[in-house]
Design an enzyme around this catalytic site. Sequence first.
Site, short mmCIF file in Angstrom:
data_model
loop_
_atom_site.label_atom_id
_atom_site.label_comp_id
_atom_site.label_asym_id
_atom_site.label_seq_id
_atom_site.Cartn_x
_atom_site.Cartn_y
_atom_site.Cartn_z
N ASN A 32 45.72 33.76 37.88
CA ASN A 32 44.63 33.41 38.79
C ASN A 32 43.83 34.62 39.25
O ASN A 32 42.84 34.46 39.96
CB ASN A 32 45.21 32.68 40.01
N SER A 81 36.55 29.00 33.87
CA SER A 81 35.38 28.59 34.65
C SER A 81 34.35 27.93 33.74
O SER A 81 34.30 28.23 32.53
CB SER A 81 34.75 29.80 35.34
N TYR A 105 24.77 45.85 29.77
CA TYR A 105 25.64 45.14 30.70
C TYR A 105 24.85 44.12 31.50
O TYR A 105 23.78 44.41 32.03
CB TYR A 105 26.32 46.13 31.65
#
Length: 238
Positions: A32, A81, A105
Amino acid sequence: NEIIQKHCKNNDDESNVKMETECDKIDILLNNAGVMAPPQRTSTAQGLELQFGTNHVGHHMFTRLLLPYMNDEGRVVTVASTAHEFGQLDFSNLNYEDDKTDRGYSAWGAYGQSKLANILFAKGLSDKLKDNGSAIRAVSLHPGVIATNLWRYSPKWAMPFLNAIVADKNVQQGAATNVFSCLVDSSEFKGGEYLKDCGVVDPNSQGQDELGTLRGKLWDATEEMIREKGFEMPSELL
């Protein structure tokens, strides 16, 4: 039964190695830990891009080290997600290193990549567990959009908007799919599933990876990345 919560440093895989020596038998492993969308590229202690290193590589290594301690019908649950939908795996430059390619990035692009990696990790691990004749199940999930300190890199002025408009669950509701994935009877899973709102759903086409090539390539790249940073991985899965 006992629930053990361990805080490992997000940017230090040494924590994973130390954790290994403290375990006896494990029923459920819930991956998690997470970091989301730092505006500038940030590195772990080993030089990995922070989100890929924390959200994926750390979980991969942590799981590999603990698998020998898991009960025969245990479960590995990894929090992914819906952000995987805007992630792309660039195997020539997974860590957004300036000297490798011209891949620039992007805070949310890097987050999406790490979440896609979470889904593919669960599928890849499931494949390997089945190949080894193991009844351990590996799944991933989307917990919801929850107003927690995961949003720490967002501007303070945006937080009321996030809480009122973007967040779709409170913390207790956001924990529901995590708990469900950990505790529902193992007969509900074949392995590799992706869950949302306490039910199995399909990720995007990359996450489904119907031919299995993407998850296999990611597995090999991750193992090599860990070895290159000086860590030894178990020679056997279990």
